[in-house]
Design a protein around this motif. Sequence first.
Motif, short mmCIF file in Angstrom:
data_model
loop_
_atom_site.label_atom_id
_atom_site.label_comp_id
_atom_site.label_asym_id
_atom_site.label_seq_id
_atom_site.Cartn_x
_atom_site.Cartn_y
_atom_site.Cartn_z
N ILE A 1 -1.61 15.43 1.08
CA ILE A 1 -2.59 15.22 0.02
C ILE A 1 -3.85 15.04 0.79
N ASP A 2 -5.11 15.40 0.46
CA ASP A 2 -6.18 15.12 1.25
C ASP A 2 -6.62 13.49 1.00
N PHE A 3 -6.92 12.95 2.07
CA PHE A 3 -7.25 11.47 1.91
C PHE A 3 -8.48 11.12 2.59
N ILE A 4 -9.04 9.94 2.26
CA ILE A 4 -10.30 9.45 2.79
C ILE A 4 -10.46 7.79 2.41
N GLY A 5 -10.68 7.13 3.43
CA GLY A 5 -10.94 5.60 3.25
C GLY A 5 -12.41 5.27 3.37
N GLU B 1 7.48 10.27 19.64
CA GLU B 1 7.78 10.93 18.30
C GLU B 1 8.03 10.13 17.23
N ASN B 2 8.31 8.90 17.29
CA ASN B 2 8.51 8.01 16.15
C ASN B 2 7.30 7.50 15.67
N SER B 3 6.25 7.56 16.48
CA SER B 3 4.88 6.92 15.96
C SER B 3 4.46 7.86 14.57
N PRO B 4 3.67 6.95 13.78
CA PRO B 4 3.38 7.28 12.36
C PRO B 4 2.53 8.75 12.53
N VAL B 5 2.86 9.66 11.59
CA VAL B 5 1.73 10.92 11.76
C VAL B 5 0.74 10.44 10.68
N ILE B 6 -0.46 10.68 10.83
CA ILE B 6 -1.67 10.27 9.99
C ILE B 6 -2.66 11.51 10.36
N ALA C 1 -3.00 6.48 4.16
CA ALA C 1 -3.30 7.67 5.00
C ALA C 1 -2.01 8.25 5.31
N GLN C 2 -0.98 7.45 5.74
CA GLN C 2 0.30 7.94 6.35
C GLN C 2 1.23 8.54 5.10
N VAL C 3 1.06 7.73 3.96
CA VAL C 3 1.72 8.34 2.77
C VAL C 3 1.09 10.16 2.39
N ALA D 1 0.95 -1.29 -0.05
CA ALA D 1 -0.05 -0.14 -0.15
C ALA D 1 0.75 1.29 -0.28
N ALA D 2 1.91 1.38 0.71
CA ALA D 2 2.65 2.48 1.11
C ALA D 2 3.50 3.06 -0.24
N PHE D 3 4.27 1.64 -0.72
CA PHE D 3 5.14 2.06 -1.92
C PHE D 3 4.53 2.23 -3.30
N GLN D 4 3.43 1.63 -3.37
CA GLN D 4 2.69 1.61 -4.60
C GLN D 4 1.79 3.11 -4.50
#
Length: 237
Positions: free
Chosen positions: A180-184, A107-112, A172-174, A56-59
């Motif tokens: 970039i605006d995002f919704i799942g 501080e190392n937690s993902p920012v989403i 969402a993290q990427v 999901a992330a790299f694609q």
Amino acid sequence: MKKVLIVSALPQETEFIDEYLRDNTDWIKQDEGEYVNTIKDIYVYVKVLGVGKVNAAFQTADAINDVNPDLIVNVGVAGGLADDLDRGSLAIGTDYVQVDMRTLIPENSPVIDPTPRYLLEGIIQVAKASEISFKAGRIATGDFVLYERKKRRAIKKEFKPIAFDMETAAVAQVATAKKIDFIGIRSFSDMANKKTIGLLSKKKQIDSAELKLRREMFKLPAKLVIDYLEQEDGKTA
């Protein structure tokens, strides 16, 4: 022109878009997975990412480099954690969390980032107008299939999500990192338990009602996105 990237883990989760837009004269298919609505000034690019957070992330990052979208939408199926809804209902994401990402330093937690309000309200409005069974809330993500009762209960208690899948929070993290605006948007293919996952895994002797339900599971999230784009004229916040 507003550029929209629609992503899914599996081909079945976005293949309806081609069927839906093929008969709509406002949309022109430019190439495989590429559509333009010149009246609404919208460009849609559809990409299948593969299963799991790494895919999901790299694609998604690759697709961003190719398309430079204004909006990313992740559609597909998920395990339902909203016990007042049934298979086939939709989870509309308000915010996203990775349940298997643990760090020693906060501080190392993902920012989403959460879903922007304008986007959430617009999607909900279209869902209500279409009389779709849905709930808006948190979507949880992890690199495993959720079916064990104890783990299901623990995730619900700690994170309070309405759905669980293997990709959404990674996308969402990427999107957050790229601003970039995002919704799942996910439909409940199962209820994250052995009984309904066993039913979903069944390939033979499936009755017509189950076949219809499975088609709707894959169809609804993608259709909701296109209906929203057509109604909103591709506007942003």
